[in-house]
Design a protein around this motif. Structure first.
Motif, short mmCIF file in Angstrom:
data_model
loop_
_atom_site.label_atom_id
_atom_site.label_comp_id
_atom_site.label_asym_id
_atom_site.label_seq_id
_atom_site.Cartn_x
_atom_site.Cartn_y
_atom_site.Cartn_z
N GLY A 196 -26.15 -19.44 -10.82
CA GLY A 196 -26.69 -20.57 -10.09
C GLY A 196 -28.02 -21.02 -10.67
N ILE A 197 -28.57 -22.08 -10.09
CA ILE A 197 -29.86 -22.59 -10.53
C ILE A 197 -30.81 -22.62 -9.34
CG2 ILE A 197 -28.85 -23.98 -12.39
CD1 ILE A 197 -29.20 -26.42 -10.56
N ARG A 198 -32.10 -22.62 -9.64
CA ARG A 198 -33.13 -22.67 -8.60
C ARG A 198 -33.74 -24.08 -8.59
NH1 ARG A 198 -36.11 -18.58 -6.22
NH2 ARG A 198 -35.28 -17.11 -7.75
N VAL A 199 -33.79 -24.69 -7.42
CA VAL A 199 -34.37 -26.03 -7.29
C VAL A 199 -35.72 -25.93 -6.60
CG1 VAL A 199 -32.11 -27.16 -7.25
CG2 VAL A 199 -33.15 -26.42 -5.11
N GLN A 200 -36.55 -26.94 -6.83
CA GLN A 200 -37.93 -26.92 -6.34
C GLN A 200 -38.13 -27.75 -5.07
OE1 GLN A 200 -40.06 -24.83 -7.74
NE2 GLN A 200 -38.48 -24.28 -9.25
N SER A 201 -37.17 -28.61 -4.77
CA SER A 201 -37.35 -29.48 -3.61
C SER A 201 -36.01 -29.90 -3.05
CB SER A 201 -38.16 -30.72 -4.00
OG SER A 201 -37.42 -31.51 -4.91
N ASP A 228 -35.13 -32.99 -2.52
CA ASP A 228 -34.66 -34.14 -3.30
C ASP A 228 -33.91 -33.69 -4.54
OD1 ASP A 228 -35.75 -35.87 -1.48
OD2 ASP A 228 -37.64 -36.11 -2.58
N GLU A 229 -34.44 -32.64 -5.20
CA GLU A 229 -33.76 -32.12 -6.39
C GLU A 229 -32.41 -31.52 -6.03
OE1 GLU A 229 -34.53 -29.01 -10.11
OE2 GLU A 229 -36.03 -29.24 -8.53
N LEU A 230 -32.35 -30.84 -4.89
CA LEU A 230 -31.09 -30.27 -4.43
C LEU A 230 -30.06 -31.36 -4.18
CD1 LEU A 230 -29.29 -28.01 -3.32
CD2 LEU A 230 -30.45 -28.28 -1.12
N VAL A 231 -30.45 -32.42 -3.48
CA VAL A 231 -29.53 -33.52 -3.20
C VAL A 231 -29.06 -34.17 -4.50
CG1 VAL A 231 -29.32 -35.79 -2.12
CG2 VAL A 231 -30.52 -33.95 -0.92
N SER A 232 -29.99 -34.30 -5.45
CA SER A 232 -29.63 -34.90 -6.74
C SER A 232 -28.57 -34.07 -7.46
CB SER A 232 -30.88 -35.02 -7.60
OG SER A 232 -30.56 -35.51 -8.89
N HIS A 233 -28.75 -32.74 -7.46
CA HIS A 233 -27.76 -31.86 -8.12
C HIS A 233 -26.42 -31.91 -7.40
CE1 HIS A 233 -30.00 -29.97 -11.33
NE2 HIS A 233 -31.03 -29.72 -10.52
N LEU A 234 -26.46 -31.95 -6.08
CA LEU A 234 -25.20 -32.01 -5.33
C LEU A 234 -24.44 -33.29 -5.62
CD1 LEU A 234 -26.33 -30.60 -1.85
CD2 LEU A 234 -24.94 -29.46 -3.58
N LYS A 235 -25.17 -34.38 -5.86
CA LYS A 235 -24.53 -35.66 -6.17
C LYS A 235 -24.02 -35.72 -7.60
CE LYS A 235 -26.96 -38.69 -2.89
NZ LYS A 235 -27.92 -39.84 -2.77
N GLN A 236 -24.90 -35.38 -8.55
CA GLN A 236 -24.60 -35.63 -9.95
C GLN A 236 -23.81 -34.49 -10.59
OE1 GLN A 236 -28.31 -36.48 -11.91
NE2 GLN A 236 -28.89 -38.06 -10.43
N ARG A 237 -24.12 -33.23 -10.27
CA ARG A 237 -23.43 -32.10 -10.91
C ARG A 237 -22.23 -31.62 -10.12
NH1 ARG A 237 -27.55 -27.81 -13.77
NH2 ARG A 237 -28.65 -29.27 -15.11
N ALA A 238 -22.47 -31.37 -8.85
CA ALA A 238 -21.38 -30.81 -8.04
C ALA A 238 -20.41 -31.87 -7.54
CB ALA A 238 -21.95 -30.03 -6.85
N GLY A 239 -20.90 -33.09 -7.37
CA GLY A 239 -20.04 -34.18 -6.91
C GLY A 239 -19.54 -34.00 -5.49
N VAL A 240 -20.34 -33.35 -4.67
CA VAL A 240 -19.91 -33.09 -3.28
C VAL A 240 -20.54 -34.07 -2.30
CG1 VAL A 240 -19.49 -30.66 -3.70
CG2 VAL A 240 -21.75 -31.40 -2.95
N LEU A 241 -21.48 -34.90 -2.79
CA LEU A 241 -22.10 -35.92 -1.93
C LEU A 241 -21.87 -37.30 -2.51
CD1 LEU A 241 -25.54 -34.27 -1.04
CD2 LEU A 241 -23.49 -34.42 0.39
#
Length: 249
Positions: free
Chosen positions: A229-234, A236-249
């Protein structure tokens, strides 16, 4: 009172299991074998029953090849009084093993038969239940507490809705769960004494055990390797990863 404990030889739980290169089975060559952990719990409970004066004799039994004598000696070092090895040709499937153990039960006439809840290799959780059916004994599975009172075995079981307590007429079959006890370690003096305790070898065919192949292994695959996994700092960064990488949002 006699307690019979059925045990199984399995891969040491501390060993990393490898699959054969052709995917036909698990690699057993040169692999350390041990007493199945759930079976250790069953042996421990039988020994505790003897220490409390409930039982007078603890007998351990396994079905398999002569190599299983090592695990029987381990059970003897943990406190069992004597051991039985039923050498049985053919596949050691749950029903075949249960048939062999049924002959042992008829021979030994125990007041209680203990099993581990399951073996860590196949995790079938079938042999104890099959034995109870074959010999016509009451049974309780996944025991988290066990006691004896007024000629009955009182078994507490953990179920989906909470806890269930049942009373079984003696003799009975009980399979042991993790929460029943914590097995002891065999001391060096106990290991030395175990070498002198009786270990009888029985021929399964002489006992009249008929084996059949009921299942066929098609192949074995190792579990899929999970990526780190990866560690996020905020947030907003978490939401961005969920949208762009995971595609779950």
């Amino acid at each position: 009172m006699k307690v019979l404990v059925a045990v199984k030889r399995a891969i040491d739980p501390n060993i990393k299991v490898r699959v054969k290169t052709d995917g036909s089975d698990v690699e057993l060559t040169g692999i350390k074998m041990a007493l199945n952990p759930f079976c250790e719990i069953a042996v421990e409970e039988a020994v505790r029953l003897k220490e409390r004066g409930v039982a007078q004799e603890v007998v351990v039994v396994t079905v398999g090849s002569s190599a299983a004598q090592e695990q029987l000696r381990t059970a003897l070092a943990l406190g069992a009084d004597r051991a039985l090895l039923v050498e049985l040709p053919g596949p050691l499937e749950p029903l075949n093993v249960a048939k062999a153990l049924a002959r042992v039960v008829e021979r030994e006439r125990p007041d209680l038969v203990l099993f581990g809840k399951q073996a860590i290799d196949q995790e079938n959780s079938q042999t104890g239940q099959m034995l109870a059916q074959l010999v016509g004994l009451p049974q309780a599975t996944c025991a988290s507490a066990l006691s004896h009172a007024a000629g009955e075995w009182i078994v507490e079981r953990e179920i989906d809705g909470g806890r269930q307590t049942v009373a079984l007429r003696s003799p009975a079959v009980v399979t042991c769960d993790l929460r029943l006890n914590e097995p002891r370690y065999a001391s060096l003096p106990a290991i030395m004494k175990a070498k002198k305790k009786p270990l009888e070898v029985l021929d399964g065919t002489t006992l009249g055990v008929a084996t059949r192949t009921h299942t066929r292994l098609l192949g074995v695959q190792p579990p899929i390797q999970r990526t780190a996994g990866i560690r996020v700092q905020s947030v907003d960064e978490l939401v961005s990863h969920l949208k762009q990488r995971a595609g779950v949002l």
